[in-house]
Design an enzyme around this catalytic site. Sequence first.
Site, short mmCIF file in Angstrom:
data_model
loop_
_atom_site.label_atom_id
_atom_site.label_comp_id
_atom_site.label_asym_id
_atom_site.label_seq_id
_atom_site.Cartn_x
_atom_site.Cartn_y
_atom_site.Cartn_z
N GLU A 38 0.85 -1.18 0.00
CA GLU A 38 0.00 0.00 0.00
C GLU A 38 0.89 1.24 0.00
O GLU A 38 1.79 1.37 0.85
CB GLU A 38 -0.91 0.03 1.24
CG GLU A 38 -1.82 1.26 1.19
CD GLU A 38 -2.71 1.45 2.43
OE1 GLU A 38 -2.58 0.68 3.40
OE2 GLU A 38 -3.51 2.40 2.41
N ASP A 91 9.59 7.71 0.89
CA ASP A 91 8.92 8.27 -0.28
C ASP A 91 8.78 7.08 -1.23
O ASP A 91 9.78 6.54 -1.72
CB ASP A 91 9.78 9.37 -0.90
CG ASP A 91 9.13 9.96 -2.15
OD1 ASP A 91 8.31 9.28 -2.80
OD2 ASP A 91 9.47 11.11 -2.48
N ASP A 114 -2.35 11.66 -3.11
CA ASP A 114 -2.08 12.98 -3.68
C ASP A 114 -3.10 14.06 -3.35
O ASP A 114 -3.79 14.59 -4.23
CB ASP A 114 -1.95 12.85 -5.21
CG ASP A 114 -0.68 12.10 -5.58
OD1 ASP A 114 0.27 12.15 -4.77
OD2 ASP A 114 -0.65 11.47 -6.64
N ASP A 150 -11.80 10.08 -4.29
CA ASP A 150 -13.12 10.71 -4.28
C ASP A 150 -13.09 12.04 -5.04
O ASP A 150 -14.02 12.83 -4.93
CB ASP A 150 -13.64 10.91 -2.85
CG ASP A 150 -12.67 11.65 -1.96
OD1 ASP A 150 -11.67 12.19 -2.48
OD2 ASP A 150 -12.91 11.71 -0.73
#
Length: 226
Positions: A38, A91, A114, A150
Amino acid sequence: MVFQPRPNHPYADAPRFPDGDDVSIDALIPGAGPVEIEIGPGRGGFLFERAAASPEARLLGLEIRLKWAAIVDGRLRKGGLGGRVRALNADAREALARLRPDASIARFFLHFPDPWWKKRHAKRLVMGPALLDSLARLLVDGGELFVQTDVEERGALYAEQIGAHPAFEPAGDAPGSPHLAENPYGARSPREHHAIADGLPVSRLLYRRRPRAAVGARLEPSRDDG
Ligand SMILES: C[S@@+](CC[C@H](N)C(=O)[O-])C[C@H]1O[C@@H](n2cnc3c(N)ncnc32)[C@H](O)[C@@H]1O
């Protein structure tokens, strides 16, 4: 340059993705189960839910914030999951470029990545051609890339970026489409739970890594090309 947190950072001791050019996934999380990664687990809820839904999987979360890597990895250890589930500070763009071996990861998850909208923050975006090249290299043939957001425009951008990469084919509900109505993994991220509670529509995209032989064949000129 190797990242070093400032020594007085409250989470300076967060577990970190190792330095070095060739980091072995089997050394990081020993075992035989399929490996799932993930990117950006944040508060880590998905790692716990996925560990319960897939008891044989080895899970790695790569989180850029020291605080969440420290807290989530600590909770995983306390919960007795530390042997097969880790949350490490990194990162992900940089760490995945150094992860080995090729064709070793069964699934990648990017849940609501993001949260950057300003032009001057564009360099922070985790999704992009360099990340996709690493995912393509690391996924097993047929391995999965699941992305959800979303933010409608972001969903469209991700579909455009992933769709343009030769290693990925859409694997959504309808043939030829990456769109999925539901999350099929029996586990939700914290932001996903919030989006559902708030009635926000969630864009879900699923892709499979094309078999390497097929990608090679697609790039070879056919015998009829003269
Ligand atoms: C909007 S939050 C979503 C958190 C979680 N995935 C969820 O759905 O609840 C994005 C997460 O990605 C992490 N992140 C952003 N850029 C990253 C990068 N380059 N590598 C690893 N994690 C990153 C952030 O720190 C944050 O935890």
